[in-house]
Design a protein around this motif. Sequence first.
Motif, mmCIF file in Angstrom:
data_model
loop_
_atom_site.group_PDB
_atom_site.id
_atom_site.type_symbol
_atom_site.label_atom_id
_atom_site.label_comp_id
_atom_site.label_asym_id
_atom_site.label_seq_id
_atom_site.Cartn_x
_atom_site.Cartn_y
_atom_site.Cartn_z
ATOM 1 N N GLU A 194 0.806 -1.088 0.455
ATOM 2 C CA GLU A 194 -0.072 0.578 -0.231
ATOM 3 C C GLU A 194 0.865 1.615 -0.011
ATOM 4 N N TRP A 198 1.275 4.242 -2.864
ATOM 5 C CA TRP A 198 0.737 5.968 -2.531
ATOM 6 C C TRP A 198 2.039 6.436 -3.125
ATOM 7 N N GLU A 201 2.675 6.554 -6.758
ATOM 8 C CA GLU A 201 1.840 7.279 -7.431
ATOM 9 C C GLU A 201 1.575 8.544 -6.884
ATOM 10 N N ASN A 202 1.891 9.496 -5.700
ATOM 11 C CA ASN A 202 2.249 10.847 -5.759
ATOM 12 C C ASN A 202 3.719 11.037 -6.660
#
Length: 209
Positions: A194, A198, A201-202
Motif C-alpha cells: 500500500e 502511494w 502514485e504521488n
Amino acid sequence: MTKEERGRTSFTTEFIQAVSDWQRGGDARQKLRRGVRLKELSAEIDERFRRCGLVTYRQIALEKGSIWSLIAERKLPETVSAWTLSPGVAKMFKGGVPPDGWQGVIVALKPPAGSVILNLDAIYRSDEFLAALESDQGLITGYADGAGRYGGTQSEVILEIESLDSSDIYALGGYSADRDTLIRMMFDSEPTPELVRWFEENSRKAGVE
C-alpha cells in the motif's frame, strides 16, 4: 576607494565585506543575518548583478519530515540561500553525499523575477568589482576564509525563494536514494504494498522519477 568614487557600482568596503562574509558560510543564524545584510547592500548596486536568466541548482540534505513536505505536500519552506549555475558544483557540495539517514536532493529552477539578491558569478566577472576587491582585501575581516578562498569558483547565485515544490527536484542521491529507504524515512515503517503504491502514485503526480 571611497563610496563616492564608486558611485555607479557601489562596491564599497561594506559591500565587499558582506560578500565575503556570505561566502564564509556559518550556521543557520549566521547565514540568515549575513543574507539580510547582503540583500540590503546589494540593492544599491547595478541591476545587472541582480538578475539571472539561467537555470540554477541547489543541493540540500533532507530528513524525514522535510522529504514528506517536498514530495507529499509539494512545498518545502526556503529562504535566502546559495544556488549555483553548475550542476557539477551542486553535486559536490559538502562532499557530495549527505550523512547516513539523510536524503540528498538537488533542486533546479530558473530564478523568478525579483528573487535574485546577488549574482556572484556575474560580479566576479566584473573588472570593477575585482579591482575594488584587490584594493580593499586588507580591510576585509575573514577575507582568507571567504572571498579570498572561494572567489567565483562556485558559480554562485544568491536567491530569496519562499518555498520549493516537488516539481523543482532535479536529482535524488545519497545513501538513502532508493524508494524503499525513502518510505522507511517518511513513515517509520517497512514498505508495504500500500505504501509503495502511494509513493509511486504521488511521485508520478509530482513528476519525480
